[in-house]
Design a protein around this motif. Sequence first.
Motif, PDB file in Angstrom:
ATOM      1  N   GLY A 181       0.813  -1.026  -0.064  1.00  0.00           N
ATOM      2  CA  GLY A 181      -0.076  -0.331  -0.078  1.00  0.00           C
ATOM      3  C   GLY A 181       0.905   1.207   0.241  1.00  0.00           C
ATOM      4  N   ALA A 182       1.932   1.227   0.692  1.00  0.00           N
ATOM      5  CA  ALA A 182       2.832   2.373   0.694  1.00  0.00           C
ATOM      6  C   ALA A 182       3.508   2.709  -0.684  1.00  0.00           C
ATOM      7  CB  ALA A 182       3.871   2.297   1.605  1.00  0.00           C
ATOM      8  N   THR A 183       3.454   1.633  -1.480  1.00  0.00           N
ATOM      9  CA  THR A 183       4.036   2.343  -2.789  1.00  0.00           C
ATOM     10  C   THR A 183       3.189   3.198  -3.695  1.00  0.00           C
ATOM     11  OG1 THR A 183       3.036   0.289  -3.854  1.00  0.00           O
ATOM     12  CG2 THR A 183       5.079  -0.200  -2.912  1.00  0.00           C
ATOM     13  N   SER A 184       1.955   3.443  -3.202  1.00  0.00           N
ATOM     14  CA  SER A 184       1.072   4.154  -3.933  1.00  0.00           C
ATOM     15  C   SER A 184       1.493   5.673  -3.266  1.00  0.00           C
ATOM     16  CB  SER A 184      -0.422   4.052  -3.626  1.00  0.00           C
ATOM     17  OG  SER A 184      -0.734   2.697  -4.421  1.00  0.00           O
ATOM     18  N   GLN A 185       2.287   5.914  -1.974  1.00  0.00           N
ATOM     19  CA  GLN A 185       2.592   7.033  -1.518  1.00  0.00           C
ATOM     20  C   GLN A 185       3.626   7.882  -2.233  1.00  0.00           C
ATOM     21  OE1 GLN A 185       1.172   8.585   0.937  1.00  0.00           O
ATOM     22  NE2 GLN A 185      -0.611   7.060   1.281  1.00  0.00           N
ATOM     23  N   GLY A 186       3.569   9.081  -2.631  1.00  0.00           N
ATOM     24  CA  GLY A 186       4.666   9.877  -3.225  1.00  0.00           C
ATOM     25  C   GLY A 186       6.057   9.676  -2.410  1.00  0.00           C
ATOM     26  N   ASP A 187       6.071   9.396  -1.102  1.00  0.00           N
ATOM     27  CA  ASP A 187       7.154   9.501  -0.383  1.00  0.00           C
ATOM     28  C   ASP A 187       8.155   8.250  -0.847  1.00  0.00           C
ATOM     29  OD1 ASP A 187       5.967  11.336   1.006  1.00  0.00           O
ATOM     30  OD2 ASP A 187       6.213  10.311   2.991  1.00  0.00           O
ATOM     31  N   PHE A 204      15.599  -1.148   0.026  1.00  0.00           N
ATOM     32  CA  PHE A 204      13.974  -1.217   0.253  1.00  0.00           C
ATOM     33  C   PHE A 204      13.333  -2.307   0.159  1.00  0.00           C
ATOM     34  CE2 PHE A 204      15.631   2.758  -1.927  1.00  0.00           C
ATOM     35  CZ  PHE A 204      15.080   3.778  -1.058  1.00  0.00           C
ATOM     36  N   PHE A 205      12.944  -2.755   1.262  1.00  0.00           N
ATOM     37  CA  PHE A 205      12.254  -4.178   1.427  1.00  0.00           C
ATOM     38  C   PHE A 205      10.520  -3.986   1.477  1.00  0.00           C
ATOM     39  CE2 PHE A 205      10.883  -7.921   3.408  1.00  0.00           C
ATOM     40  CZ  PHE A 205      11.912  -8.855   2.875  1.00  0.00           C
ATOM     41  N   CYS A 206       9.858  -4.247   0.574  1.00  0.00           N
ATOM     42  CA  CYS A 206       8.532  -4.250   0.374  1.00  0.00           C
ATOM     43  C   CYS A 206       7.829  -5.539   0.812  1.00  0.00           C
ATOM     44  CB  CYS A 206       8.100  -3.924  -0.923  1.00  0.00           C
ATOM     45  SG  CYS A 206       6.179  -3.884  -1.239  1.00  0.00           S
ATOM     46  N   GLU A 207       7.340  -5.505   1.987  1.00  0.00           N
ATOM     47  CA  GLU A 207       6.406  -6.677   2.081  1.00  0.00           C
ATOM     48  C   GLU A 207       5.199  -6.608   1.486  1.00  0.00           C
ATOM     49  OE1 GLU A 207       6.614  -7.712   6.468  1.00  0.00           O
ATOM     50  OE2 GLU A 207       7.610  -5.681   6.701  1.00  0.00           O
ATOM     51  N   ASN A 208       4.966  -7.228   0.118  1.00  0.00           N
ATOM     52  CA  ASN A 208       3.780  -7.306  -0.557  1.00  0.00           C
ATOM     53  C   ASN A 208       2.724  -8.389   0.128  1.00  0.00           C
ATOM     54  OD1 ASN A 208       1.753  -7.366  -2.434  1.00  0.00           O
ATOM     55  ND2 ASN A 208       2.772  -7.896  -3.959  1.00  0.00           N
ATOM     56  N   ASN A 209       1.826  -7.728   1.051  1.00  0.00           N
ATOM     57  CA  ASN A 209       0.746  -8.804   1.692  1.00  0.00           C
ATOM     58  C   ASN A 209      -0.414  -8.887   1.064  1.00  0.00           C
ATOM     59  OD1 ASN A 209      -0.385  -6.623   2.567  1.00  0.00           O
ATOM     60  ND2 ASN A 209       0.220  -6.615   4.916  1.00  0.00           N
ATOM     61  N   GLN A 210      -0.437  -8.094  -0.124  1.00  0.00           N
ATOM     62  CA  GLN A 210      -1.589  -8.517  -1.148  1.00  0.00           C
ATOM     63  C   GLN A 210      -2.779  -7.306  -0.855  1.00  0.00           C
ATOM     64  OE1 GLN A 210      -0.863 -10.319  -3.489  1.00  0.00           O
ATOM     65  NE2 GLN A 210       0.910 -10.987  -2.461  1.00  0.00           N
ATOM     66  N   TYR A 211      -2.741  -6.722   0.253  1.00  0.00           N
ATOM     67  CA  TYR A 211      -3.725  -5.566   0.460  1.00  0.00           C
ATOM     68  C   TYR A 211      -3.179  -4.440   1.322  1.00  0.00           C
ATOM     69  CZ  TYR A 211      -7.385  -9.028  -0.493  1.00  0.00           C
ATOM     70  OH  TYR A 211      -7.860 -10.130  -1.125  1.00  0.00           O
ATOM     71  N   ALA A 212      -3.596  -3.334   0.653  1.00  0.00           N
ATOM     72  CA  ALA A 212      -3.467  -2.163   1.557  1.00  0.00           C
ATOM     73  C   ALA A 212      -4.692  -1.410   2.390  1.00  0.00           C
ATOM     74  CB  ALA A 212      -3.307  -0.908   0.580  1.00  0.00           C
ATOM     75  N   ILE A 213      -4.765  -2.070   3.482  1.00  0.00           N
ATOM     76  CA  ILE A 213      -5.914  -2.370   4.265  1.00  0.00           C
ATOM     77  C   ILE A 213      -7.006  -2.971   3.459  1.00  0.00           C
ATOM     78  CG2 ILE A 213      -7.818  -0.935   5.896  1.00  0.00           C
ATOM     79  CD1 ILE A 213      -5.942   1.486   5.703  1.00  0.00           C
ATOM     80  N   THR A 271       4.175 -11.928   0.401  1.00  0.00           N
ATOM     81  CA  THR A 271       3.672 -12.611   1.190  1.00  0.00           C
ATOM     82  C   THR A 271       2.302 -12.558   1.562  1.00  0.00           C
ATOM     83  OG1 THR A 271       4.023 -13.065   3.684  1.00  0.00           O
ATOM     84  CG2 THR A 271       4.373 -10.901   2.751  1.00  0.00           C
ATOM     85  N   TYR A 272       1.667 -12.697   2.648  1.00  0.00           N
ATOM     86  CA  TYR A 272       0.148 -12.610   2.788  1.00  0.00           C
ATOM     87  C   TYR A 272      -0.181 -12.179   4.276  1.00  0.00           C
ATOM     88  CZ  TYR A 272      -4.895 -13.570   1.906  1.00  0.00           C
ATOM     89  OH  TYR A 272      -6.329 -13.110   1.910  1.00  0.00           O
ATOM     90  N   ARG A 273      -1.088 -11.187   4.469  1.00  0.00           N
ATOM     91  CA  ARG A 273      -1.510 -10.927   5.772  1.00  0.00           C
ATOM     92  C   ARG A 273      -2.637 -11.855   5.934  1.00  0.00           C
ATOM     93  NH1 ARG A 273      -5.442  -7.673   6.377  1.00  0.00           N
ATOM     94  NH2 ARG A 273      -5.274  -6.453   4.643  1.00  0.00           N
ATOM     95  N   MET A 274      -2.233 -12.905   6.788  1.00  0.00           N
ATOM     96  CA  MET A 274      -3.647 -13.808   7.185  1.00  0.00           C
ATOM     97  C   MET A 274      -4.712 -13.382   8.069  1.00  0.00           C
ATOM     98  SD  MET A 274      -1.914 -17.615   6.914  1.00  0.00           S
ATOM     99  CE  MET A 274      -0.489 -17.533   8.190  1.00  0.00           C
ATOM    100  N   GLY A 275      -3.992 -12.262   8.852  1.00  0.00           N
ATOM    101  CA  GLY A 275      -5.107 -11.846   9.798  1.00  0.00           C
ATOM    102  C   GLY A 275      -5.847 -10.423   9.342  1.00  0.00           C
ATOM    103  N   ALA A 276      -6.133  -9.673  10.186  1.00  0.00           N
ATOM    104  CA  ALA A 276      -6.869  -8.365   9.766  1.00  0.00           C
ATOM    105  C   ALA A 276      -5.716  -7.294   9.685  1.00  0.00           C
ATOM    106  CB  ALA A 276      -7.736  -7.833  10.918  1.00  0.00           C
ATOM    107  N   HIS A 277      -5.920  -6.284   9.091  1.00  0.00           N
ATOM    108  CA  HIS A 277      -4.985  -5.010   8.816  1.00  0.00           C
ATOM    109  C   HIS A 277      -4.807  -4.564  10.265  1.00  0.00           C
ATOM    110  CE1 HIS A 277      -2.981  -1.732   7.078  1.00  0.00           C
ATOM    111  NE2 HIS A 277      -3.670  -0.657   8.034  1.00  0.00           N
ATOM    112  N   THR A 278      -5.483  -4.237  11.001  1.00  0.00           N
ATOM    113  CA  THR A 278      -5.543  -4.066  12.617  1.00  0.00           C
ATOM    114  C   THR A 278      -6.773  -4.782  13.076  1.00  0.00           C
ATOM    115  OG1 THR A 278      -6.880  -1.973  12.592  1.00  0.00           O
ATOM    116  CG2 THR A 278      -4.462  -1.631  11.969  1.00  0.00           C
TER     117      THR A 278
END
Length: 378
Positions: A181-187, A204-213, A271-278
Amino acid sequence: MDPSNDPTPPTSPLTTSPPMVQLLSPSGERVTDPRHAFDGDRAEIEALYRDLVMTRRVDTEAYALQRHGELGLWPPALGQEAAQVGSARALRPHDFAFPTYRDHGVAWCRGVDPTHLLGIFRGSHLGGWDPAEHGIALPNIIIGAQTLHATGYAMGLALEGLVGTGDAERDSAVIAYFGDGATSQGDVSEALDWAAVHQSPVVFFCENNQYAISVPVDSQTRVPIVQRADGFGLPGVRVDGNDVLACLAVTRQALQRARDGEGPTLIEAVTYRMGAHTTSDDPGRYRDASEVEGWKAKDPLERVRLLLVAEGTSEEFFAELDADAEALGVRLRAACQQITEPDLAELFDHVFVESTVENQQQKAEHVAWQAAFEEVAS
């Protein structure tokens, strides 16, 4: 690599999935890759497995504490342990990490007492550890901003002559963690550009867990994230983020490249976020249960356990590790309940290096309000 072991979801018909580094299959079998290799022995794999288990215990214990009202919020890292542990164990003591709010495994590997993480999400303090002592910054909440911090720090290393000298005790590197999700940020784009232009020693280590929230990655980018590297003129590597051996090997090589003065690297750990975003999120509203079940079959802990069993690790090792994890859970529960509540008046002491008249007035007003409130309450 056997395509059946590829954890990547199908890409758009207009894109071609780049090769992915995998050294350990979901079934626990070693895989060879012509570009990268893990040359550690069984003792090192056992140590990595210990990190994975303890990281997961921190995560599940904190999740339970939040559900019992002891924490205000918790961002689960369930499923992302291999990406965090593998990359963090590639760091040397004099390297520096800039984590996100979900990188509990990175904090664990850098020697941070996990009770400090509890204090952050209980709202009692801002972290509680010395970044210089542990080689890791406090978790960043602002999405993507830490990539700029990391780039600036890396530029400083180069200016101080701590890169490319050939002295393993001096040459240093930086790693910046962020999600898809952070890759959509200009920073993030700005950081990649500055790091590439200045050949800064940062990974730069991107943890692509498949979902930005709740937004899937294919709604954010038309091409795999690793291909962003081409546009900025730096190398990119895609790795199975559920494979701790591959994450260690790939990151170790990228960090050494940075220390040698050869510039930055972008790593996409799939990778994959198996749980909730928060703990305030309901992932059932935006993804199917079948998708989660499919990724559970690629569990980063189970594949290492299967490998160790096949290579003869004793039952005593697993039993002792389970006991250590249980003891950690007990310690976390006790420590969480003993965290003191902060004096909110102290917030005003950390706004400026030198306080202003307005800041002092606001503090005085707060102290007066708090005193009046306590008098009424009593």
